[in-house]
Design an enzyme around this catalytic site. Structure first.
Site, mmCIF file in Angstrom:
data_model
loop_
_atom_site.group_PDB
_atom_site.id
_atom_site.type_symbol
_atom_site.label_atom_id
_atom_site.label_comp_id
_atom_site.label_asym_id
_atom_site.label_seq_id
_atom_site.Cartn_x
_atom_site.Cartn_y
_atom_site.Cartn_z
ATOM 1 N N GLU A 33 4.994 -1.707 0.497
ATOM 2 C CA GLU A 33 5.087 -3.156 0.282
ATOM 3 C C GLU A 33 5.476 -3.895 1.562
ATOM 4 O O GLU A 33 5.876 -3.306 2.550
ATOM 5 C CB GLU A 33 6.123 -3.477 -0.812
ATOM 6 C CG GLU A 33 5.536 -3.685 -2.203
ATOM 7 C CD GLU A 33 4.837 -5.035 -2.358
ATOM 8 O OE1 GLU A 33 4.749 -5.786 -1.373
ATOM 9 O OE2 GLU A 33 4.375 -5.336 -3.468
ATOM 10 N N ARG A 63 16.048 -6.659 -9.671
ATOM 11 C CA ARG A 63 16.153 -6.351 -8.246
ATOM 12 C C ARG A 63 15.424 -7.423 -7.462
ATOM 13 O O ARG A 63 14.559 -8.133 -7.991
ATOM 14 C CB ARG A 63 15.584 -4.969 -7.925
ATOM 15 C CG ARG A 63 14.077 -4.848 -8.096
ATOM 16 C CD ARG A 63 13.592 -3.548 -7.476
ATOM 17 N NE ARG A 63 12.197 -3.264 -7.700
ATOM 18 C CZ ARG A 63 11.190 -3.740 -6.968
ATOM 19 N NH1 ARG A 63 11.435 -4.585 -5.982
ATOM 20 N NH2 ARG A 63 9.946 -3.398 -7.231
ATOM 21 N N ASP A 73 -0.699 -9.699 -6.658
ATOM 22 C CA ASP A 73 0.543 -9.153 -6.109
ATOM 23 C C ASP A 73 0.894 -9.897 -4.822
ATOM 24 O O ASP A 73 0.969 -11.113 -4.807
ATOM 25 C CB ASP A 73 0.377 -7.640 -5.903
ATOM 26 C CG ASP A 73 1.693 -6.885 -5.843
ATOM 27 O OD1 ASP A 73 2.637 -7.364 -5.212
ATOM 28 O OD2 ASP A 73 1.772 -5.773 -6.404
#
Length: 291
Positions: free
Chosen positions: A23, A99, A197
């Site tokens: 990521e 998170r 995303d």
């Protein structure tokens, strides 16, 4: 304009990493390195195209959620629900099964970062603005999975995606005051439940988005229409950035997570960092301005 569909043959492996959940790729124009993370592996990584060196640092946390470049040449790292910059720790959120996930720094050095539900279905998350003196402002909530935070080249638009609501929004952005207004739907995949995303922008204002579980990246014009689709040799691209000395290489992080052994056997590039050359030119990343 005719949509440009680019074949997987144009896609190369830049780094043969084995990321569980690669990521947040960022190109550092000072070190001339690509930096990215493996969220589930809790790894902060760099790659130097000039030498081929791949450096990996492991962190003691549950999730290494995202990263940002800092003005002093260091990195800001999101670990679970806290931000770490050198000796400074900033608590962003408390008490939820969340998170920190995607974030991006604006042209004034403020970090915009969001949280996500660890169970991937509850609207527990929120978007936050964090300034260099450690002040944290909660901008809005009702988020399942924060993603796709990006700013238009003229600094007048902030893009924000909630992957598990299958939507991307565009906000009017006031750079001087650090305020967003007028939330508008930019892309809606709620019917097909495709998962936009991570994202980045190019010099012409195009928004590039990776589709997790969708095997592709796409470029949106500022009006929300798609003009380029690039098929990838992996199911799970996660995020992307422009890098290289001319910022004309599109780097794409990918994930092995959620793939079974059969899928992994037919996707040898899953978990690698991919590279696509010459599709557009990016912009230098803004840097977090610590107080």
């Amino acid at each position: 304009m005719t949509m440009n569909s680019i074949s997987p043959g144009k896609v190369e492996t830049a780094i043969a990493s084995t990321d569980i959940l690669g990521e947040t790729p960022l190109w550092c124009d000072r070190s001339r390195k690509l930096w990215w993370i493996d969220i589930d592996g809790r790894l902060h990584q760099s790659f130097d195209p000039a030498t081929g060196a791949h450096h990996v640092t492991s962190y003691d946390c549950q999730f290494l959620g995202s990263q940002a470049l800092a003005a002093d040449g260091s990195h800001l790292l999101a670990q679970d629900l806290t931000l770490h910059h050198r000796q400074t720790v900033i608590d962003v959120e408390y008490g939820l099964d969340n998170r920190l996930n995607d974030g991006r720094v604006d042209a004034r050095g403020r970090l915009w970062i969001g949280t996500m539900d660890n169970q991937l279905h509850r609207p527990n998350g929120a978007l936050f603005r964090v300034t260099g003196d450690g002040q944290v402002a909660r901008i809005f909530g009702d988020v399942i999975v924060t993603n796709g935070i990006a700013f238009s080249p003229d600094n007048r638009t902030l893009y924000f995606t909630d992957t598990r609501r299958y939507r991307t929004w565009a906000f009017d952005f006031d750079l001087d005051d650090g305020v967003i207004r007028n939330r508008g739907l930019f892309a809606d995949y709620s019917a097909s439940q495709e998962r936009p995303d991570g994202a980045c922008v190019d010099v012409a204002g195009g928004l590039w988005t990776a589709f997790f579980s969708g095997g592709r990246v796409a470029r949106y014009r500022p009006d929300g229409t798609i003009d380029t689709v690039i098929a990838l040799p992996v199911t799970n691209p996660t995020c992307l950035c422009f890098g290289g000395s001319d910022l004309k290489t599109l780097f794409v992080t990918t994930a092995r997570k959620f793939l079974d052994q059969r899928q992994l056997s037919v996707e040898p590039q899953a978990g690698h960092v991919l590279a696509i050359h010459g599709v557009a030119q990016g912009l230098p990343e803004h840097r977090f301005l610590a107080g």
